[in-house]
Design a protein around this motif. Structure first.
Motif, PDB file in Angstrom:
ATOM      1  N   ASN A 104      50.257 -47.231 -27.563  1.00  0.00           N
ATOM      2  CA  ASN A 104      50.503 -46.505 -26.309  1.00  0.00           C
ATOM      3  C   ASN A 104      49.339 -46.792 -25.371  1.00  0.00           C
ATOM      4  O   ASN A 104      48.233 -46.303 -25.587  1.00  0.00           O
ATOM      5  CB  ASN A 104      50.609 -45.000 -26.610  1.00  0.00           C
ATOM      6  CG  ASN A 104      50.684 -44.179 -25.337  1.00  0.00           C
ATOM      7  OD1 ASN A 104      50.977 -44.707 -24.254  1.00  0.00           O
ATOM      8  ND2 ASN A 104      50.426 -42.885 -25.449  1.00  0.00           N
ATOM      9  N   LYS A 123      48.961 -45.853 -22.354  1.00  0.00           N
ATOM     10  CA  LYS A 123      48.729 -44.760 -21.385  1.00  0.00           C
ATOM     11  C   LYS A 123      48.557 -45.344 -19.980  1.00  0.00           C
ATOM     12  O   LYS A 123      49.188 -46.346 -19.656  1.00  0.00           O
ATOM     13  CB  LYS A 123      47.527 -43.908 -21.808  1.00  0.00           C
ATOM     14  CG  LYS A 123      47.568 -43.509 -23.281  1.00  0.00           C
ATOM     15  CD  LYS A 123      46.598 -42.420 -23.594  1.00  0.00           C
ATOM     16  CE  LYS A 123      46.486 -42.245 -25.092  1.00  0.00           C
ATOM     17  NZ  LYS A 123      46.040 -40.936 -25.480  1.00  0.00           N
ATOM     18  N   HIS A 154      55.484 -37.231 -25.490  1.00  0.00           N
ATOM     19  CA  HIS A 154      54.071 -37.411 -25.840  1.00  0.00           C
ATOM     20  C   HIS A 154      53.309 -36.152 -25.446  1.00  0.00           C
ATOM     21  O   HIS A 154      53.634 -35.504 -24.449  1.00  0.00           O
ATOM     22  CB  HIS A 154      53.505 -38.639 -25.110  1.00  0.00           C
ATOM     23  CG  HIS A 154      52.132 -38.991 -25.578  1.00  0.00           C
ATOM     24  ND1 HIS A 154      51.010 -38.374 -25.080  1.00  0.00           N
ATOM     25  CD2 HIS A 154      51.697 -39.861 -26.523  1.00  0.00           C
ATOM     26  CE1 HIS A 154      49.941 -38.871 -25.694  1.00  0.00           C
ATOM     27  NE2 HIS A 154      50.337 -39.778 -26.577  1.00  0.00           N
ATOM     28  N   GLU A 176      51.930 -36.414 -33.992  1.00  0.00           N
ATOM     29  CA  GLU A 176      50.643 -36.613 -33.324  1.00  0.00           C
ATOM     30  C   GLU A 176      49.983 -35.259 -33.074  1.00  0.00           C
ATOM     31  O   GLU A 176      50.283 -34.595 -32.068  1.00  0.00           O
ATOM     32  CB  GLU A 176      50.842 -37.317 -31.981  1.00  0.00           C
ATOM     33  CG  GLU A 176      51.428 -38.696 -32.100  1.00  0.00           C
ATOM     34  CD  GLU A 176      50.987 -39.565 -30.928  1.00  0.00           C
ATOM     35  OE1 GLU A 176      50.355 -40.597 -31.185  1.00  0.00           O
ATOM     36  OE2 GLU A 176      51.236 -39.195 -29.778  1.00  0.00           O
ATOM     37  N   GLY A 216      42.860 -39.027 -28.962  1.00  0.00           N
ATOM     38  CA  GLY A 216      41.771 -39.428 -28.081  1.00  0.00           C
ATOM     39  C   GLY A 216      40.467 -38.706 -28.346  1.00  0.00           C
ATOM     40  O   GLY A 216      39.550 -38.733 -27.525  1.00  0.00           O
ATOM     41  N   GLY A 227      46.903 -40.375 -33.724  1.00  0.00           N
ATOM     42  CA  GLY A 227      45.741 -39.518 -33.474  1.00  0.00           C
ATOM     43  C   GLY A 227      44.502 -40.223 -33.964  1.00  0.00           C
ATOM     44  O   GLY A 227      44.191 -40.202 -35.148  1.00  0.00           O
ATOM     45  N   SER A 228      43.830 -40.940 -33.031  1.00  0.00           N
ATOM     46  CA  SER A 228      42.573 -41.629 -33.338  1.00  0.00           C
ATOM     47  C   SER A 228      42.686 -42.620 -34.498  1.00  0.00           C
ATOM     48  O   SER A 228      41.770 -42.745 -35.318  1.00  0.00           O
ATOM     49  CB  SER A 228      41.446 -40.611 -33.581  1.00  0.00           C
ATOM     50  OG  SER A 228      41.215 -39.856 -32.400  1.00  0.00           O
ATOM     51  N   GLY A 288      46.659 -45.082 -29.591  1.00  0.00           N
ATOM     52  CA  GLY A 288      46.325 -45.062 -28.166  1.00  0.00           C
ATOM     53  C   GLY A 288      45.165 -46.004 -27.880  1.00  0.00           C
ATOM     54  O   GLY A 288      45.325 -47.224 -27.768  1.00  0.00           O
ATOM     55  N   GLY A 289      43.955 -45.443 -27.805  1.00  0.00           N
ATOM     56  CA  GLY A 289      42.772 -46.194 -27.383  1.00  0.00           C
ATOM     57  C   GLY A 289      42.587 -47.525 -28.091  1.00  0.00           C
ATOM     58  O   GLY A 289      42.294 -48.549 -27.452  1.00  0.00           O
TER      59      GLY A 289
HETATM   60  C1  PEP Z   1      48.307 -41.564 -28.369  1.00  0.00           C
HETATM   61  O1  PEP Z   1      48.077 -41.661 -27.170  1.00  0.00           O
HETATM   62  O2  PEP Z   1      49.482 -41.464 -28.743  1.00  0.00           O
HETATM   63  C2  PEP Z   1      47.186 -41.577 -29.312  1.00  0.00           C
HETATM   64  C3  PEP Z   1      47.432 -41.367 -30.564  1.00  0.00           C
HETATM   65  O3  PEP Z   1      45.940 -41.826 -28.784  1.00  0.00           O
HETATM   66  P1  PEP Z   1      44.571 -42.164 -29.613  1.00  0.00           P
HETATM   67  O4  PEP Z   1      44.923 -43.190 -30.659  1.00  0.00           O
HETATM   68  O5  PEP Z   1      43.637 -42.693 -28.587  1.00  0.00           O
HETATM   69  O6  PEP Z   1      44.122 -40.899 -30.257  1.00  0.00           O
END
Ligand code: PEP
Length: 248
Positions: free
Chosen positions: A7, A9, A94, A165, A171, A209-210, A231-232
Protein backbone atom coordinates in the motif's frame (compact mmCIF):
# COMPACT_ATOMS: atom_id res chain seq x y z
CA UNK A 1 1.32 -19.42 -2.07
CA UNK A 2 1.26 -16.06 -0.31
CA UNK A 3 -0.11 -12.63 -1.09
CA UNK A 4 2.40 -9.79 -0.83
CA UNK A 5 0.60 -6.47 -1.18
CA UNK A 6 2.12 -3.00 -0.99
CA UNK A 7 0.00 0.00 0.00
CA UNK A 8 1.86 3.08 -1.23
CA UNK A 9 -0.60 5.47 0.46
CA UNK A 10 -0.08 9.09 -0.69
CA UNK A 11 3.44 8.41 -2.01
CA UNK A 12 4.74 7.63 -5.48
CA UNK A 13 3.27 9.63 -8.36
CA UNK A 14 3.55 8.32 -11.94
CA UNK A 15 7.31 8.96 -12.33
CA UNK A 16 8.21 7.26 -9.04
CA UNK A 17 5.83 4.38 -9.80
CA UNK A 18 7.69 3.79 -13.09
CA UNK A 19 11.06 4.06 -11.32
CA UNK A 20 9.92 1.47 -8.75
CA UNK A 21 9.29 -1.11 -11.46
CA UNK A 22 12.50 -0.21 -13.32
CA UNK A 23 14.41 -1.07 -10.12
CA UNK A 24 12.34 -4.06 -9.00
CA UNK A 25 14.33 -7.28 -9.00
CA UNK A 26 12.14 -10.28 -8.20
CA UNK A 27 14.84 -12.88 -8.65
CA UNK A 28 14.55 -15.50 -5.92
CA UNK A 29 10.86 -14.81 -5.32
CA UNK A 30 9.00 -18.12 -5.43
CA UNK A 31 6.52 -18.77 -8.21
CA UNK A 32 2.85 -18.66 -7.47
CA UNK A 33 2.78 -15.79 -4.99
CA UNK A 34 0.30 -12.99 -5.67
CA UNK A 35 2.19 -9.68 -5.73
CA UNK A 36 0.16 -6.46 -5.81
CA UNK A 37 0.84 -2.76 -5.29
CA UNK A 38 -1.66 -0.03 -4.57
CA UNK A 39 -0.42 3.31 -5.96
CA UNK A 40 -2.31 6.61 -5.65
CA UNK A 41 -5.11 6.70 -8.26
CA UNK A 42 -3.22 9.14 -10.51
CA UNK A 43 -0.33 6.67 -10.79
CA UNK A 44 -2.33 3.49 -11.48
CA UNK A 45 -1.99 3.68 -15.26
CA UNK A 46 1.74 4.39 -15.11
CA UNK A 47 2.22 1.55 -12.62
CA UNK A 48 0.22 -0.89 -14.77
CA UNK A 49 2.33 -0.10 -17.85
CA UNK A 50 5.59 -0.31 -15.93
CA UNK A 51 4.54 -3.54 -14.19
CA UNK A 52 3.83 -5.12 -17.59
CA UNK A 53 7.21 -4.02 -18.97
CA UNK A 54 8.86 -5.45 -15.83
CA UNK A 55 7.50 -8.93 -16.55
CA UNK A 56 3.87 -8.78 -15.48
CA UNK A 57 4.31 -10.50 -12.12
CA UNK A 58 2.87 -7.64 -10.07
CA UNK A 59 -0.80 -6.66 -10.13
CA UNK A 60 -2.01 -3.15 -9.42
CA UNK A 61 -4.93 -2.01 -7.27
CA UNK A 62 -6.74 1.14 -6.25
CA UNK A 63 -6.44 2.35 -2.63
CA UNK A 64 -10.02 3.57 -2.32
CA UNK A 65 -13.09 4.02 -4.49
CA UNK A 66 -16.54 5.52 -4.44
CA UNK A 67 -19.52 3.24 -4.95
CA UNK A 68 -21.30 5.20 -7.68
CA UNK A 69 -20.07 4.59 -11.23
CA UNK A 70 -19.95 8.28 -12.20
CA UNK A 71 -21.54 11.61 -11.35
CA UNK A 72 -21.08 14.81 -9.36
CA UNK A 73 -18.75 13.39 -6.71
CA UNK A 74 -15.75 15.72 -6.82
CA UNK A 75 -12.47 14.11 -5.94
CA UNK A 76 -13.70 10.54 -6.05
CA UNK A 77 -12.64 7.57 -8.19
CA UNK A 78 -15.16 4.94 -9.28
CA UNK A 79 -14.61 1.21 -9.68
CA UNK A 80 -15.09 1.24 -13.49
CA UNK A 81 -12.58 4.09 -13.78
CA UNK A 82 -10.04 2.14 -11.73
CA UNK A 83 -10.65 -0.89 -13.96
CA UNK A 84 -10.21 1.26 -17.08
CA UNK A 85 -6.86 2.44 -15.71
CA UNK A 86 -5.82 -1.20 -15.32
CA UNK A 87 -6.49 -1.93 -11.63
CA UNK A 88 -7.43 -5.46 -10.65
CA UNK A 89 -7.75 -5.03 -6.87
CA UNK A 90 -9.29 -2.51 -4.46
CA UNK A 91 -8.33 -1.78 -0.87
CA UNK A 92 -11.51 -1.14 1.09
CA UNK A 93 -11.86 0.12 4.65
CA UNK A 94 -8.18 0.83 5.30
CA UNK A 95 -7.85 2.19 8.82
CA UNK A 96 -6.76 5.59 7.46
CA UNK A 97 -10.03 5.75 5.50
CA UNK A 98 -12.02 4.74 8.57
CA UNK A 99 -10.22 6.89 11.15
CA UNK A 100 -8.90 9.93 9.24
CA UNK A 101 -11.72 10.28 6.72
CA UNK A 102 -14.66 9.04 8.79
CA UNK A 103 -15.57 6.16 6.50
CA UNK A 104 -18.41 4.21 8.09
CA UNK A 105 -19.03 0.47 7.99
CA UNK A 106 -21.97 1.19 5.69
CA UNK A 107 -19.66 3.05 3.29
CA UNK A 108 -17.23 0.16 3.38
CA UNK A 109 -19.96 -2.34 2.48
CA UNK A 110 -21.03 -0.19 -0.48
CA UNK A 111 -17.42 0.04 -1.67
CA UNK A 112 -16.96 -3.73 -1.45
CA UNK A 113 -20.15 -4.14 -3.48
CA UNK A 114 -18.95 -1.68 -6.15
CA UNK A 115 -15.56 -3.37 -6.39
CA UNK A 116 -17.15 -6.78 -6.93
CA UNK A 117 -19.72 -5.50 -9.42
CA UNK A 118 -16.86 -4.32 -11.60
CA UNK A 119 -14.59 -7.32 -11.16
CA UNK A 120 -12.04 -5.77 -8.79
CA UNK A 121 -10.80 -8.12 -6.06
CA UNK A 122 -11.65 -6.35 -2.79
CA UNK A 123 -9.10 -6.40 0.01
CA UNK A 124 -11.23 -5.63 3.06
CA UNK A 125 -9.17 -4.15 5.92
CA UNK A 126 -10.27 -4.65 9.51
CA UNK A 127 -8.53 -4.03 12.82
CA UNK A 128 -8.80 -2.65 16.31
CA UNK A 129 -7.32 0.47 17.91
CA UNK A 130 -4.95 0.24 20.89
CA UNK A 131 -7.72 1.23 23.32
CA UNK A 132 -9.97 -1.48 21.89
CA UNK A 133 -7.18 -4.06 22.24
CA UNK A 134 -6.48 -2.99 25.84
CA UNK A 135 -10.19 -3.33 26.58
CA UNK A 136 -10.18 -6.92 25.25
CA UNK A 137 -12.42 -5.99 22.33
CA UNK A 138 -10.35 -7.29 19.39
CA UNK A 139 -12.83 -9.99 18.31
CA UNK A 140 -15.83 -7.73 18.77
CA UNK A 141 -14.36 -4.93 16.61
CA UNK A 142 -12.96 -7.18 13.90
CA UNK A 143 -16.20 -9.15 13.63
CA UNK A 144 -18.31 -5.99 13.56
CA UNK A 145 -16.25 -4.62 10.67
CA UNK A 146 -16.30 -7.96 8.87
CA UNK A 147 -20.02 -8.52 9.39
CA UNK A 148 -20.85 -5.10 7.94
CA UNK A 149 -19.21 -6.06 4.66
CA UNK A 150 -20.23 -9.74 4.57
CA UNK A 151 -23.48 -9.34 2.62
CA UNK A 152 -21.52 -7.62 -0.16
CA UNK A 153 -18.77 -10.23 0.00
CA UNK A 154 -21.12 -13.19 -0.15
CA UNK A 155 -23.39 -11.85 -2.89
CA UNK A 156 -21.33 -13.17 -5.78
CA UNK A 157 -18.96 -16.00 -6.34
CA UNK A 158 -15.78 -13.99 -6.75
CA UNK A 159 -12.41 -13.70 -5.03
CA UNK A 160 -11.76 -11.41 -2.11
CA UNK A 161 -9.06 -11.01 0.55
CA UNK A 162 -9.32 -9.83 4.16
CA UNK A 163 -6.45 -7.91 5.74
CA UNK A 164 -6.19 -7.82 9.53
CA UNK A 165 -4.42 -4.56 10.33
CA UNK A 166 -4.36 -3.56 14.00
CA UNK A 167 -4.49 0.25 13.90
CA UNK A 168 -1.80 0.57 16.60
CA UNK A 169 0.65 -1.36 14.40
CA UNK A 170 0.21 0.70 11.22
CA UNK A 171 3.16 2.96 10.52
CA UNK A 172 4.32 2.80 14.15
CA UNK A 173 7.07 0.19 14.07
CA UNK A 174 4.96 -1.86 16.52
CA UNK A 175 4.07 -5.27 15.12
CA UNK A 176 1.51 -7.77 16.35
CA UNK A 177 3.17 -10.98 17.47
CA UNK A 178 2.65 -13.92 15.12
CA UNK A 179 0.42 -15.40 17.85
CA UNK A 180 -1.73 -12.23 18.01
CA UNK A 181 -2.05 -12.25 14.23
CA UNK A 182 -2.98 -15.95 14.18
CA UNK A 183 -5.59 -15.44 16.86
CA UNK A 184 -7.32 -12.59 15.01
CA UNK A 185 -7.07 -14.46 11.71
CA UNK A 186 -8.65 -17.56 13.29
CA UNK A 187 -11.59 -15.40 14.42
CA UNK A 188 -11.97 -14.02 10.89
CA UNK A 189 -11.65 -17.47 9.32
CA UNK A 190 -14.29 -18.98 11.62
CA UNK A 191 -16.78 -16.23 10.77
CA UNK A 192 -16.10 -16.57 7.04
CA UNK A 193 -16.58 -20.35 7.14
CA UNK A 194 -19.77 -19.85 9.12
CA UNK A 195 -21.10 -17.41 6.51
CA UNK A 196 -19.73 -18.93 3.32
CA UNK A 197 -19.14 -22.59 4.05
CA UNK A 198 -15.96 -24.61 3.55
CA UNK A 199 -14.92 -22.56 0.47
CA UNK A 200 -13.97 -19.76 2.88
CA UNK A 201 -10.99 -21.85 3.93
CA UNK A 202 -9.34 -20.55 0.74
CA UNK A 203 -9.94 -16.82 1.32
CA UNK A 204 -6.46 -15.30 1.78
CA UNK A 205 -6.08 -13.56 5.15
CA UNK A 206 -3.33 -10.92 5.17
CA UNK A 207 -1.60 -9.37 8.17
CA UNK A 208 -0.63 -5.70 8.00
CA UNK A 209 1.16 -3.44 10.47
CA UNK A 210 4.86 -2.54 10.30
CA UNK A 211 5.83 -5.57 8.22
CA UNK A 212 9.50 -5.31 7.17
CA UNK A 213 12.03 -7.62 5.52
CA UNK A 214 13.25 -8.55 9.02
CA UNK A 215 9.91 -9.74 10.43
CA UNK A 216 8.09 -10.91 7.29
CA UNK A 217 9.19 -14.56 7.35
CA UNK A 218 8.07 -15.04 10.95
CA UNK A 219 4.69 -13.41 10.32
CA UNK A 220 4.15 -15.26 7.04
CA UNK A 221 4.77 -18.60 8.71
CA UNK A 222 2.18 -17.98 11.45
CA UNK A 223 -1.01 -20.06 11.38
CA UNK A 224 -3.75 -18.60 9.20
CA UNK A 225 -1.48 -15.84 7.83
CA UNK A 226 -1.68 -16.18 4.05
CA UNK A 227 0.03 -12.95 3.14
CA UNK A 228 1.00 -9.45 4.22
CA UNK A 229 -0.18 -5.94 3.45
CA UNK A 230 2.84 -3.67 3.68
CA UNK A 231 2.84 0.13 3.86
CA UNK A 232 6.15 1.94 4.41
CA UNK A 233 8.41 -0.98 3.52
CA UNK A 234 6.69 -1.43 0.15
CA UNK A 235 7.91 1.93 -1.18
CA UNK A 236 11.43 0.65 -1.71
CA UNK A 237 11.63 -1.98 -4.46
CA UNK A 238 14.48 -3.84 -2.72
CA UNK A 239 12.55 -4.11 0.51
CA UNK A 240 9.30 -5.10 -1.27
CA UNK A 241 11.22 -7.84 -3.09
CA UNK A 242 12.90 -8.96 0.15
CA UNK A 243 9.49 -9.34 1.80
CA UNK A 244 8.26 -11.34 -1.19
CA UNK A 245 11.37 -13.55 -0.94
CA UNK A 246 10.56 -14.15 2.74
CA UNK A 247 7.40 -15.92 1.57
CA UNK A 248 9.64 -18.71 0.28
C1 PEP B 1 -0.71 -0.13 5.74
O1 PEP B 1 -0.71 1.03 5.34
O2 PEP B 1 -1.62 -0.88 5.38
C2 PEP B 1 0.37 -0.57 6.62
C3 PEP B 1 0.31 -1.76 7.12
O3 PEP B 1 1.40 0.32 6.84
P1 PEP B 1 2.84 0.01 7.54
O4 PEP B 1 3.37 -1.27 6.94
O5 PEP B 1 3.68 1.19 7.21
O6 PEP B 1 2.59 -0.17 9.00
Amino acid sequence: MAVIAGNWKMHMGPARARAFFDALDLSGVGDGHDLVVFPPAVAIEAAVGAAKRAGGRVGVGVQNLYWMDEGAFTGETSAPMAVEAGAGFALVGHSERRHLFGESEGDTALKVGAARRHGLVPVLCVGETLDERKAGRVDEVVLRQLNAALPALTSADRRFFVAYEPVWAIGTGETATPADASEAHATIRARLVDALGPAAADVPLLYGGSVKPGNAAELLSADEVDGVLVGGASLDPASFAAIARAAG
